[in-house]
Design an enzyme around this catalytic site. Structure first.
Site, PDB file in Angstrom:
ATOM      1  N   LEU A  73      34.677  46.466  33.578  1.00 15.46           N
ATOM      2  CA  LEU A  73      35.735  47.069  33.617  1.00 15.46           C
ATOM      3  C   LEU A  73      37.016  45.867  33.900  1.00 15.46           C
ATOM      4  CD1 LEU A  73      37.537  49.571  33.941  1.00 15.46           C
ATOM      5  CD2 LEU A  73      36.924  49.745  36.528  1.00 15.46           C
ATOM      6  N   VAL A  76      38.042  44.575  30.545  1.00 17.85           N
ATOM      7  CA  VAL A  76      38.769  45.642  30.021  1.00 17.85           C
ATOM      8  C   VAL A  76      40.185  45.189  30.629  1.00 17.85           C
ATOM      9  CG1 VAL A  76      39.426  48.046  29.769  1.00 17.85           C
ATOM     10  CG2 VAL A  76      37.082  47.238  29.367  1.00 17.85           C
ATOM     11  N   HIS A  77      40.306  45.328  31.869  1.00 19.57           N
ATOM     12  CA  HIS A  77      41.542  45.021  32.834  1.00 19.57           C
ATOM     13  C   HIS A  77      42.223  43.875  32.152  1.00 19.57           C
ATOM     14  CE1 HIS A  77      44.227  45.270  36.277  1.00 19.57           C
ATOM     15  NE2 HIS A  77      44.134  44.059  36.499  1.00 19.57           N
ATOM     16  N   ALA A  78      41.475  42.652  31.843  1.00 18.65           N
ATOM     17  CA  ALA A  78      42.192  41.313  31.570  1.00 18.65           C
ATOM     18  C   ALA A  78      42.827  41.629  30.149  1.00 18.65           C
ATOM     19  CB  ALA A  78      41.121  40.378  31.589  1.00 18.65           C
TER      20      ALA A  78
END
Length: 109
Positions: A73, A76-78
């Site tokens: 996650l 994905v956030h990056a």
């Protein structure tokens, strides 16, 4: 998760966030008719965005070379931060260009 991998992820997040902040500061500078400072600030934003891209490229090359990449996650956030920063900076550059045209200033390419 590998500490180096985590550090790279946080580097993407940090650099992309800094780039976006610098771009918004540039937009505020243009609103105050500080065109030269805005252009310099946009260059700093581009530099930060490039750093984020370079880290992303390093991670992609590591994966191509056989390093196992755990999709998290956090990663994905990056990626979300990086894509958002790219999109917003592109839009901000366009807004600045329009603002300069309205006020008869030279636009930088």
């Amino acid at each position: 998760m590998d500490t180096t991998y985590e550090q790279d992820i946080f580097e993407i997040i940090s650099n992309a966030g800094d780039a976006k902040s610098l771009a918004y500061e540039s937009l505020e500078m243009v609103e105050n008719k500080d065109y030269k400072e805005a252009d310099e600030n946009l260059q700093l934003a581009d530099d930060q965005l490039k750093r984020a891209h370079n880290t992303q490229t390093k991670l992609i090359q590591n994966e191509i070379n056989g390093d196992k990449v755990t999709m998290s996650l956090l990663m994905v956030h990056a990626q979300d931060h990086l894509m958002g920063a790219e999109s917003e900076i592109t839009l901000i550059k366009h807004l600045i260009s329009l603002q300069k045209q309205i006020h008869g200033e030279k636009t930088s390419s």
